[in-house]
Design an enzyme around this catalytic site. Sequence first.
Site, PDB file in Angstrom:
ATOM      1  N   GLU A  45     -49.942 102.500  80.327  1.00 52.97           N
ATOM      2  CA  GLU A  45     -49.274 101.383  79.748  1.00 52.97           C
ATOM      3  C   GLU A  45     -49.566 100.260  80.439  1.00 52.97           C
ATOM      4  O   GLU A  45     -49.774 100.113  81.796  1.00 52.97           O
ATOM      5  CB  GLU A  45     -47.696 101.785  79.945  1.00 52.97           C
ATOM      6  CG  GLU A  45     -46.654 100.583  79.683  1.00 52.97           C
ATOM      7  CD  GLU A  45     -45.197 100.812  80.131  1.00 52.97           C
ATOM      8  OE1 GLU A  45     -44.284  99.939  79.613  1.00 52.97           O
ATOM      9  OE2 GLU A  45     -44.948 101.591  80.820  1.00 52.97           O
ATOM     10  N   LYS A 114     -43.728  99.056  72.007  1.00 52.76           N
ATOM     11  CA  LYS A 114     -42.524  99.850  72.686  1.00 52.76           C
ATOM     12  C   LYS A 114     -41.252  99.288  71.954  1.00 52.76           C
ATOM     13  O   LYS A 114     -40.779  98.210  72.034  1.00 52.76           O
ATOM     14  CB  LYS A 114     -42.808  99.314  74.113  1.00 52.76           C
ATOM     15  CG  LYS A 114     -41.791 100.485  74.912  1.00 52.76           C
ATOM     16  CD  LYS A 114     -42.210  99.933  76.399  1.00 52.76           C
ATOM     17  CE  LYS A 114     -41.306 100.919  77.333  1.00 52.76           C
ATOM     18  NZ  LYS A 114     -41.605 100.658  78.822  1.00 52.76           N
ATOM     19  N   CYS A 147     -43.937 105.158  77.736  1.00 52.15           N
ATOM     20  CA  CYS A 147     -43.124 105.397  78.851  1.00 52.15           C
ATOM     21  C   CYS A 147     -41.763 105.769  78.507  1.00 52.15           C
ATOM     22  O   CYS A 147     -41.269 106.621  78.227  1.00 52.15           O
ATOM     23  CB  CYS A 147     -43.247 104.097  79.663  1.00 52.15           C
ATOM     24  SG  CYS A 147     -42.799 104.285  81.310  1.00 52.15           S
TER      25      CYS A 147
END
Length: 284
Positions: A45, A114, A147
Amino acid sequence: MTRPVSIGLAQLGSPPGDAGVNRGATAEAAKLLFDQGAQLAVLPELAVPWYTVEPDEVARTAEPLWGPTVDAWAAVAADHSGLVVGGFCERDGEAFYNTAVVVDQTGVIGHYRKLHLFAGEKRCFTPGDRGLPVVETPVGRIGLCICYDLRFVEVVRVLALSGAELICVPSAWITGFDAERWDADGFCPQAHGALLQAKLSQVFIACASQVGALSGFEFLGSSLVIDSFGRVAAGPMSGTEDEQQVVTVDLDDVERAEDRGSLIRPQADRRTDVYGLSYDGSVL
């Protein structure tokens, strides 16, 4: 039947200060994985520019989707007829996104922003607006998330029910959510969560995390690949050092994991007459 796919994980830390240097390091890491036989290279990431939640740094270092990072990754992919998955800081107009992409020799073929921003990310990034994409690729159907998204069980379940066979998760696993860093076997808590998710949704999960003490954060490493039965196929990697690993898995195990016997079929046994998971206008 077998459908082997070689997955490469690049666990590395991106030091703050020079996005160009970090971009070059990610391209070199992908090249080394391809040289070791990987068909798909997974990077962390915000590998470019580096993991930051400082608004000024984000604004200064963000780049468009079709920018120098995608160009660099596409060049490596073209040289090795492979795929690169990785995370970078994307600018779209006045908005900034924590983004992951799937890149082949032509450029971006999968684009994710995200959905679940973690802690200080909320001060500088816009929540994702591209849903949960599943991309058909030469190596199989790839889903994307990033994540903290793994903390929300709906994410992996939606991707699995949407046809993903392998979910790639660029990560920057850090301290702060859990008190524990690593257990005796080297798993950080986030890695344990990914194990459970893969088992429950019968899907492969490949997580490549940042590692080391950088930018005021302690990144936990522990990158790993998990098979569709919830077993470790590769990793967990070091909690403190850069590391690379290539593993070959059989994506046909997804179908095998969904059929545990004539009367045990986890996806078919879902009671959609009682509950459903709504996504993109449909109930899965």
